[in-house]
Each structure stands twice: as C-alpha cells, then as structure tokens.
Write an enzyme that holds these catalytic residues in place. Structure first.
Site, PDB file in Angstrom:
ATOM      1  N   ASP A   1      -8.830  -4.416  -0.271  1.00 56.63           N
ATOM      2  CA  ASP A   1      -8.152  -5.619   0.210  1.00 56.63           C
ATOM      3  C   ASP A   1      -9.218  -6.592   0.738  1.00 56.63           C
ATOM      4  OD1 ASP A   1      -6.147  -7.334   1.172  1.00 56.63           O
ATOM      5  OD2 ASP A   1      -5.719  -6.124   2.924  1.00 56.63           O
TER       6      ASP A   1
ATOM      7  N   ASP B   1       1.420   3.065   2.402  1.00 53.80           N
ATOM      8  CA  ASP B   1       2.447   3.050   3.446  1.00 53.80           C
ATOM      9  C   ASP B   1       2.626   1.680   4.076  1.00 53.80           C
ATOM     10  OD1 ASP B   1      -0.126   3.058   4.828  1.00 53.80           O
ATOM     11  OD2 ASP B   1       1.065   3.352   6.643  1.00 53.80           O
TER      12      ASP B   1
ATOM     13  N   ARG C   1       5.293   6.536   1.589  1.00 52.94           N
ATOM     14  CA  ARG C   1       4.194   7.122   0.806  1.00 52.94           C
ATOM     15  C   ARG C   1       4.714   7.978  -0.347  1.00 52.94           C
ATOM     16  NH1 ARG C   1      -0.655   6.273   3.639  1.00 52.94           N
ATOM     17  NH2 ARG C   1      -0.531   6.345   5.904  1.00 52.94           N
TER      18      ARG C   1
ATOM     19  N   GLU D   1     -10.149   5.431  -3.202  1.00 58.46           N
ATOM     20  CA  GLU D   1      -9.345   4.730  -2.182  1.00 58.46           C
ATOM     21  C   GLU D   1      -8.102   4.138  -2.845  1.00 58.46           C
ATOM     22  OE1 GLU D   1      -8.202   4.266   0.514  1.00 58.46           O
ATOM     23  OE2 GLU D   1      -9.227   2.785   1.758  1.00 58.46           O
TER      24      GLU D   1
ATOM     25  N   PHE E   1       2.388  -7.304  -0.232  1.00 59.03           N
ATOM     26  CA  PHE E   1       2.262  -6.035   0.484  1.00 59.03           C
ATOM     27  C   PHE E   1       3.012  -4.967  -0.296  1.00 59.03           C
ATOM     28  CE2 PHE E   1       2.373  -2.733   3.563  1.00 59.03           C
ATOM     29  CZ  PHE E   1       1.137  -2.855   4.178  1.00 59.03           C
ATOM     30  N   VAL E   2       2.275  -3.967  -0.739  1.00 57.22           N
ATOM     31  CA  VAL E   2       2.856  -2.949  -1.614  1.00 57.22           C
ATOM     32  C   VAL E   2       2.898  -1.584  -0.930  1.00 57.22           C
ATOM     33  CG1 VAL E   2       2.302  -4.098  -3.785  1.00 57.22           C
ATOM     34  CG2 VAL E   2       0.599  -2.614  -2.717  1.00 57.22           C
TER      35      VAL E   2
HETATM   36  P1  IMP Z   1      -9.459  -3.563   3.735  1.00 58.79           P
HETATM   37  O1  IMP Z   1     -10.425  -3.048   4.747  1.00 58.79           O
HETATM   38  O2  IMP Z   1      -8.835  -4.851   4.162  1.00 58.79           O
HETATM   39  O3  IMP Z   1     -10.044  -3.655   2.339  1.00 58.79           O
HETATM   40  O4  IMP Z   1      -8.240  -2.600   3.768  1.00 58.79           O
HETATM   41  C1  IMP Z   1      -8.055  -1.575   2.923  1.00 58.79           C
HETATM   42  C2  IMP Z   1      -6.936  -0.705   3.455  1.00 58.79           C
HETATM   43  O5  IMP Z   1      -5.836  -1.472   3.907  1.00 58.79           O
HETATM   44  C3  IMP Z   1      -6.401   0.140   2.353  1.00 58.79           C
HETATM   45  O6  IMP Z   1      -7.072   1.352   2.288  1.00 58.79           O
HETATM   46  C4  IMP Z   1      -4.953   0.320   2.740  1.00 58.79           C
HETATM   47  O7  IMP Z   1      -4.832   1.461   3.537  1.00 58.79           O
HETATM   48  C5  IMP Z   1      -4.618  -0.890   3.550  1.00 58.79           C
HETATM   49  N1  IMP Z   1      -3.823  -1.871   2.774  1.00 58.79           N
HETATM   50  C6  IMP Z   1      -4.230  -3.066   2.299  1.00 58.79           C
HETATM   51  N2  IMP Z   1      -3.268  -3.690   1.625  1.00 58.79           N
HETATM   52  C7  IMP Z   1      -2.205  -2.860   1.649  1.00 58.79           C
HETATM   53  C8  IMP Z   1      -0.887  -2.933   1.072  1.00 58.79           C
HETATM   54  O8  IMP Z   1      -0.473  -3.879   0.393  1.00 58.79           O
HETATM   55  N3  IMP Z   1      -0.096  -1.860   1.320  1.00 58.79           N
HETATM   56  C9  IMP Z   1      -0.485  -0.781   2.050  1.00 58.79           C
HETATM   57  N4  IMP Z   1      -1.713  -0.675   2.580  1.00 58.79           N
HETATM   58  C10 IMP Z   1      -2.565  -1.709   2.391  1.00 58.79           C
HETATM   59 MG    MG Z   2      -6.402   3.151   2.934  1.00 60.88          MG
END
Ligand code: IMP
Ligand code: MG
Length: 176
Positions: free
Chosen positions: A103, A160, A166, A99, A153-154
């Site tokens: 986050d 993306d 991307r 992945e 936010f990256v």
């Molecule tokens: P989680 O369910 O909150 O852990 O989210 C994970 C998903 O959120 C990742 O697979 C990313 O697609 C997206 N995501 C989280 N932070 C970022 C970011 O800083 N930039 C881009 N996508 C992010």
């Molecule tokens: Mg993702």
C-alpha cells in the site's frame, strides 16, 4: 456464496485468485530452480495467499513466519510494529517475503531493511495486491505481484478490517 452485508462486491473470485497464484508459482519455480529459498509469510494478512502460493512452487523451499502490524481500521498508522528478536534467521539465504498487499510501502520497505541488515544472499518480495496509486515510499515495488488494485479498501482471502473477514474465499470491496 457468503457475502457479509458490509461487503459491497467481489473484486476477485477464488477462481481468479487461484489462476493468478498459479502463474506466480510458475514464475517463482523458474527463478528459484536449483536454490533452496526461504519463503517468509508476513502475518497475519498473507497467511491464505502464502499457503496457496508455496503449493504452486515446484522446487525445494523452506518456510518461516513473521508478525507485523501497521494498520488501525482503514488507515496505516505509519508505525511498523514488529519484534526484531523474532525475525527469522536469513543469513546467506535466498529470501522471498510474502505479503498480502503493498500500500503506502512503509511496512515492506521497513521489513526489507530489517532483513538486509542480516545479510541474506538475496531478497525478493511477493505480494498478492499492489495499490500503486497509494505509494508514499517513492520507487518502492514488489518483485512478484498478483493484481494491481485501485484505491479501494479490500477484505477477504486473509485480508481484514479490524480482524474481521479474513475467511472470505474471495477478495471483496468493503462498503465506504
Ligand atoms: P503499507 O505499509 O501502507 O504498505 O501497508 C501494508 C499493510 O496494510 C498490508 O500488509 C495490509 O495489512 C494493510 N492494508 C493496506 N491496504 C489494505 C486493504 O485494502 N485491506 C486490508 N488491509 C490493508
Ligand atoms: Mg499486512
């Protein structure tokens, strides 16, 4: 270097990422020696990392893909949207889920449960980035991590913002 105006600065250059991915590949090569793991790419964000990572793993392996979404703009919706009928067949396999970023942890913890119900031999998680400070699923961690990042936010290297950026060859911080 192509730096879109919405990108504030480069956090990790392509070279820094390549070096770290090489180390992760070496770790995976050691851990999966003598096995034939199934590497699963979580689409779309992990596509670039995945392509680079598998080429640094020096043992037999197979690949598959699975599409998941939970983000809208800069915020996780908390709802992990996926089509379970398309889940790769993992029964009896040594699975490595790849992945882009861990986050809040909702996406990967949900996905791990989905796969565990299908009885793999083992399951590990590899992420390029870990935003530890944002975790909502307490105690949830990855087994292989590229970089731990702050609450920024990256974008780029597969990541993306509303489907843009991307293609950047580096990881950049999006302007606030
Ligand atoms: P989680 O369910 O909150 O852990 O989210 C994970 C998903 O959120 C990742 O697979 C990313 O697609 C997206 N995501 C989280 N932070 C970022 C970011 O800083 N930039 C881009 N996508 C992010
Ligand atoms: Mg993702």
């Amino acid at each position: 270097m192509y730096l879109p105006k919405e990108v504030d600065r480069i956090l990790y250059s392509g070279e820094q990422i390549a070096q770290r991915v090489k180390c992760l590949g070496a770790e995976l090569t050691r851990d999966y020696d003598g096995k034939n793991p199934l590497f699963i790419c979580v689409l779309k964000g992990a596509c670039v990392f995945f392509g680079d990572l598998i080429r640094q793993v020096e043992c037999p392996l197979q690949i598959d893909f699975f599409s998941v979404s939970s983000y809208c703009g800069k915020n996780s919706t908390g709802v992990v949207v996926r089509d379970l009928s398309k889940l790769p067949d993992v029964r009896g396999r040594d699975v490595v889920i790849v992945e882009d970023i861990l986050d809040t942890g909702h996406t990967l913890s949900r996905l791990k449960k989905d796969f565990l119900e299908r009885e793999p031999a083992s399951i590990k998680i590899a992420v390029l980035l870990d935003k530890e400070c944002r975790r909502e699923v307490k105690g949830f961690t990855a087994d292989y991590t590229g970089f731990v990042v702050d609450d920024l936010f990256v974008v780029g290297y597969g990541l993306d913002y509303n489907q843009d950026y991307r293609n950047l060859p580096y990881i950049g911080v999006l302007k606030a």
